[in-house]
Design a protein around this motif. Structure first.
Motif, PDB file in Angstrom:
ATOM      1  N   GLN A   1     -33.196  36.143  28.839  1.00 13.43           N
ATOM      2  CA  GLN A   1     -32.651  35.180  27.881  1.00 13.43           C
ATOM      3  C   GLN A   1     -31.677  34.224  28.561  1.00 13.43           C
ATOM      4  O   GLN A   1     -31.703  33.012  28.318  1.00 13.43           O
ATOM      5  N   GLU A   2     -30.829  34.757  29.421  1.00  7.10           N
ATOM      6  CA  GLU A   2     -29.881  33.896  30.129  1.00  7.10           C
ATOM      7  C   GLU A   2     -30.616  32.953  31.064  1.00  7.10           C
ATOM      8  O   GLU A   2     -30.283  31.772  31.185  1.00  7.10           O
ATOM      9  N   ALA A   3     -31.634  33.469  31.742  1.00  3.99           N
ATOM     10  CA  ALA A   3     -32.397  32.641  32.681  1.00  3.99           C
ATOM     11  C   ALA A   3     -33.037  31.456  31.973  1.00  3.99           C
ATOM     12  O   ALA A   3     -32.965  30.316  32.433  1.00  3.99           O
ATOM     13  N   LEU A   4     -33.642  31.728  30.829  1.00  6.44           N
ATOM     14  CA  LEU A   4     -34.335  30.662  30.106  1.00  6.44           C
ATOM     15  C   LEU A   4     -33.366  29.718  29.400  1.00  6.44           C
ATOM     16  O   LEU A   4     -33.750  28.615  29.008  1.00  6.44           O
ATOM     17  N   SER A   5     -32.117  30.122  29.267  1.00  2.16           N
ATOM     18  CA  SER A   5     -31.138  29.240  28.615  1.00  2.16           C
ATOM     19  C   SER A   5     -30.886  27.979  29.421  1.00  2.16           C
ATOM     20  O   SER A   5     -30.407  26.974  28.881  1.00  2.16           O
TER      21      SER A   5
ATOM     22  N   ARG B   1     -28.939  18.458  36.092  1.00  4.22           N
ATOM     23  CA  ARG B   1     -28.273  18.718  37.385  1.00  4.22           C
ATOM     24  C   ARG B   1     -27.202  19.784  37.231  1.00  4.22           C
ATOM     25  O   ARG B   1     -27.132  20.736  38.020  1.00  4.22           O
ATOM     26  N   SER B   2     -26.359  19.627  36.247  1.00  4.34           N
ATOM     27  CA  SER B   2     -25.253  20.579  36.084  1.00  4.34           C
ATOM     28  C   SER B   2     -25.772  21.966  35.737  1.00  4.34           C
ATOM     29  O   SER B   2     -25.207  22.976  36.182  1.00  4.34           O
ATOM     30  N   SER B   3     -26.850  22.051  34.959  1.00  6.52           N
ATOM     31  CA  SER B   3     -27.419  23.350  34.596  1.00  6.52           C
ATOM     32  C   SER B   3     -27.974  24.064  35.822  1.00  6.52           C
ATOM     33  O   SER B   3     -27.730  25.260  36.023  1.00  6.52           O
ATOM     34  N   ILE B   4     -28.726  23.341  36.643  1.00  5.71           N
ATOM     35  CA  ILE B   4     -29.332  23.949  37.831  1.00  5.71           C
ATOM     36  C   ILE B   4     -28.266  24.344  38.840  1.00  5.71           C
ATOM     37  O   ILE B   4     -28.319  25.431  39.442  1.00  5.71           O
ATOM     38  N   LEU B   5     -27.268  23.493  39.023  1.00  9.68           N
ATOM     39  CA  LEU B   5     -26.209  23.815  39.981  1.00  9.68           C
ATOM     40  C   LEU B   5     -25.354  24.983  39.479  1.00  9.68           C
ATOM     41  O   LEU B   5     -24.876  25.796  40.278  1.00  9.68           O
ATOM     42  N   ASP B   6     -25.158  25.063  38.164  1.00 18.86           N
ATOM     43  CA  ASP B   6     -24.421  26.196  37.599  1.00 18.86           C
ATOM     44  C   ASP B   6     -25.208  27.487  37.808  1.00 18.86           C
ATOM     45  O   ASP B   6     -24.627  28.527  38.179  1.00 18.86           O
ATOM     46  N   PHE B   7     -26.512  27.440  37.581  1.00 22.09           N
ATOM     47  CA  PHE B   7     -27.360  28.601  37.849  1.00 22.09           C
ATOM     48  C   PHE B   7     -27.224  29.042  39.308  1.00 22.09           C
ATOM     49  O   PHE B   7     -27.047  30.226  39.609  1.00 22.09           O
ATOM     50  N   HIS B   8     -27.281  28.077  40.213  1.00 23.59           N
ATOM     51  CA  HIS B   8     -27.233  28.406  41.644  1.00 23.59           C
ATOM     52  C   HIS B   8     -25.876  28.971  42.042  1.00 23.59           C
ATOM     53  O   HIS B   8     -25.785  29.873  42.882  1.00 23.59           O
TER      54      HIS B   8
ATOM     55  N   ASP C   1     -24.395  17.211  47.782  1.00 24.52           N
ATOM     56  CA  ASP C   1     -24.853  18.308  48.642  1.00 24.52           C
ATOM     57  C   ASP C   1     -26.352  18.511  48.416  1.00 24.52           C
ATOM     58  O   ASP C   1     -26.777  19.354  47.634  1.00 24.52           O
ATOM     59  N   VAL C   2     -27.142  17.714  49.130  1.00 26.95           N
ATOM     60  CA  VAL C   2     -28.596  17.725  48.935  1.00 26.95           C
ATOM     61  C   VAL C   2     -29.190  19.086  49.285  1.00 26.95           C
ATOM     62  O   VAL C   2     -30.102  19.577  48.613  1.00 26.95           O
ATOM     63  N   LYS C   3     -28.663  19.666  50.319  1.00 28.45           N
ATOM     64  CA  LYS C   3     -29.163  20.967  50.778  1.00 28.45           C
ATOM     65  C   LYS C   3     -29.057  22.012  49.671  1.00 28.45           C
ATOM     66  O   LYS C   3     -30.053  22.672  49.321  1.00 28.45           O
ATOM     67  N   SER C   4     -27.883  22.173  49.085  1.00 27.35           N
ATOM     68  CA  SER C   4     -27.688  23.150  48.021  1.00 27.35           C
ATOM     69  C   SER C   4     -28.507  22.806  46.780  1.00 27.35           C
ATOM     70  O   SER C   4     -28.991  23.701  46.073  1.00 27.35           O
TER      71      SER C   4
ATOM     72  N   MET D   1     -35.337  25.452  44.130  1.00 23.01           N
ATOM     73  CA  MET D   1     -36.313  26.437  44.588  1.00 23.01           C
ATOM     74  C   MET D   1     -36.025  27.807  43.998  1.00 23.01           C
ATOM     75  O   MET D   1     -36.941  28.518  43.568  1.00 23.01           O
ATOM     76  N   ASP D   2     -34.773  28.198  43.971  1.00 25.39           N
ATOM     77  CA  ASP D   2     -34.419  29.512  43.432  1.00 25.39           C
ATOM     78  C   ASP D   2     -34.778  29.616  41.961  1.00 25.39           C
ATOM     79  O   ASP D   2     -35.288  30.644  41.499  1.00 25.39           O
ATOM     80  N   TYR D   3     -34.524  28.551  41.223  1.00 21.87           N
ATOM     81  CA  TYR D   3     -34.871  28.606  39.806  1.00 21.87           C
ATOM     82  C   TYR D   3     -36.390  28.633  39.627  1.00 21.87           C
ATOM     83  O   TYR D   3     -36.909  29.301  38.725  1.00 21.87           O
ATOM     84  N   GLY D   4     -37.093  27.944  40.488  1.00 21.48           N
ATOM     85  CA  GLY D   4     -38.550  28.001  40.446  1.00 21.48           C
ATOM     86  C   GLY D   4     -39.087  29.389  40.707  1.00 21.48           C
ATOM     87  O   GLY D   4     -40.062  29.829  40.076  1.00 21.48           O
ATOM     88  N   VAL D   5     -38.472  30.110  41.641  1.00 21.83           N
ATOM     89  CA  VAL D   5     -38.872  31.497  41.920  1.00 21.83           C
ATOM     90  C   VAL D   5     -38.650  32.362  40.689  1.00 21.83           C
ATOM     91  O   VAL D   5     -39.479  33.211  40.333  1.00 21.83           O
ATOM     92  N   LEU D   6     -37.528  32.148  40.017  1.00 22.52           N
ATOM     93  CA  LEU D   6     -37.233  32.920  38.811  1.00 22.52           C
ATOM     94  C   LEU D   6     -38.227  32.614  37.702  1.00 22.52           C
ATOM     95  O   LEU D   6     -38.727  33.521  37.029  1.00 22.52           O
ATOM     96  N   LEU D   7     -38.545  31.342  37.513  1.00 26.07           N
ATOM     97  CA  LEU D   7     -39.496  30.961  36.469  1.00 26.07           C
ATOM     98  C   LEU D   7     -40.876  31.570  36.719  1.00 26.07           C
ATOM     99  O   LEU D   7     -41.584  31.923  35.769  1.00 26.07           O
ATOM    100  N   LYS D   8     -41.241  31.704  37.961  1.00 26.13           N
ATOM    101  CA  LYS D   8     -42.534  32.292  38.294  1.00 26.13           C
ATOM    102  C   LYS D   8     -42.645  33.711  37.741  1.00 26.13           C
ATOM    103  O   LYS D   8     -43.724  34.153  37.320  1.00 26.13           O
TER     104      LYS D   8
END
Length: 294
Positions: free
Chosen positions: A10-14, A31-38, A196-199, A205-212
């Motif tokens: 549930q948290e992941a899909l939020s 952007r802020s959602s993905i960076l917060d996840f990371h 910070d393009v690298k991060s 990518m990390d969120y994509g792995v989780l979605l998979k």
């Protein structure tokens, strides 16, 4: 951390909902959602702790269609054997292929060594130049973008399978046959607001792995999606077994090779041997086949 044990579904899909649009407010929210996840759940790998072009190219090539769990020990092993472009360029091919075993797609190893040799012209490194990077054997659009982003923090357009999955899920949840060109245009808008393009790309990518792991594969809705052909009993499997047979146990004549790989048809084995010889993986002399050292 190579998984997300503390993150519930549930948290992941939020981080996804509602689906995002292309206006500036939605782009900022995404952007802020993905960076917060990371920031809370990002994975850590040795190749993410460096800006060395050699280490980044090595990891990118190894990671192509290969799981991180298989890459991690191989990455460390390669660095212990060949810590830079200069040493890899001089690596005997039979040793290189022996240590590549388990990663698959052996042509990647051959191209990696060829690329290493070509970096001599740049002082045994890779410059922050798109044209120069893309001139290296086996280095395509995505790997070029990865090197520019991860080694030089340049705002390249890095679209790989996990990032594609995130964009399709978050911005095109119902669309079919979405073209990469459209996703690249979206990525250009997104990365323009990133320091910070690298991060940023690691976060995607990390969120994509989780979605998979959580959702049906959104990449099937890409206009460029193709299902990978079966490996079992394929010529790719025969080629891999031929290379590792010769790399692991030394030179052999064709009759011995056919006998050892008897589960496959003789004609297919000999055809694969001929192809490997043409490509430089195998040498034949007096009816005996071997992996060349040079």
């Amino acid at each position: 951390m190579t998984s997300f044990p503390s993150l519930g579904e549930q948290e992941a899909l939020s981080y996804l909902w509602p689906p995002f649009g292309h206006d500036s407010a939605d782009l900022d929210l995404f952007r802020s959602s993905i960076l917060d996840f990371h920031a809370h759940h990002g994975r850590r790998f040795a190749w993410r702790e460096t800006s060395d072009p050699y280490r980044i190219l090595l990891s990118e090539v190894m990671l192509q269609q290969t799981q991180t769990s298989r890459v991690e020990p191989k990455y460390e092993q390669f660095l212990s054997l060949w810590p830079d472009f200069s040493s890899l360029a001089k690596a005997p091919l039979d040793e290189l292929l022996f240590h590549w075993k388990g990663l698959g797609y052996n042509r990647r190893a051959l191209n990696l060594r060829k690329s290493a040799a070509l970096t001599e012209q740049w002082g045994w490194t890779i410059p922050p130049d798109e044209k120069a990077i893309s001139s290296l054997p086996g280095v395509g659009k995505a790997t070029t973008a990865a090197l520019l982003a991860f080694a030089y923090q340049m705002q390249s357009i890095y679209l790989e399978t996990n990032i594609r999955r995130v964009l399709l899920t978050c911005f095109y949840p119902e669309a079919e046959h979405v073209k990469d060109k459209e996703l690249e245009q979206l990525l250009a808008l997104l990365v323009a607001g990133i320091e910070d393009v690298k991060s940023w790309y690691y976060a995607l990518m990390d969120y994509g792995v989780l979605l998979k792991a959580l959702l049906p594969n959104a990449n099937t809705r890409s206009a460029h999606y193709t299902r990978q052909s079966a490996f079992e009993n394929s010529n790719r499997q025969i080629r891999g077994q031929l290379i590792h047979l010769l790399a692991d146990t030394g030179a052999k004549d064709s009759r011995e090779i056919v006998s050892i790989l008897s589960r496959f048809d003789e004609e297919r084995i000999l055809s694969c041997l001929a192809d490997l010889q043409k490509e430089g993986f195998v040498q034949e002399s007096g009816g005996v086949y071997r992996i060349p050292r040079e």
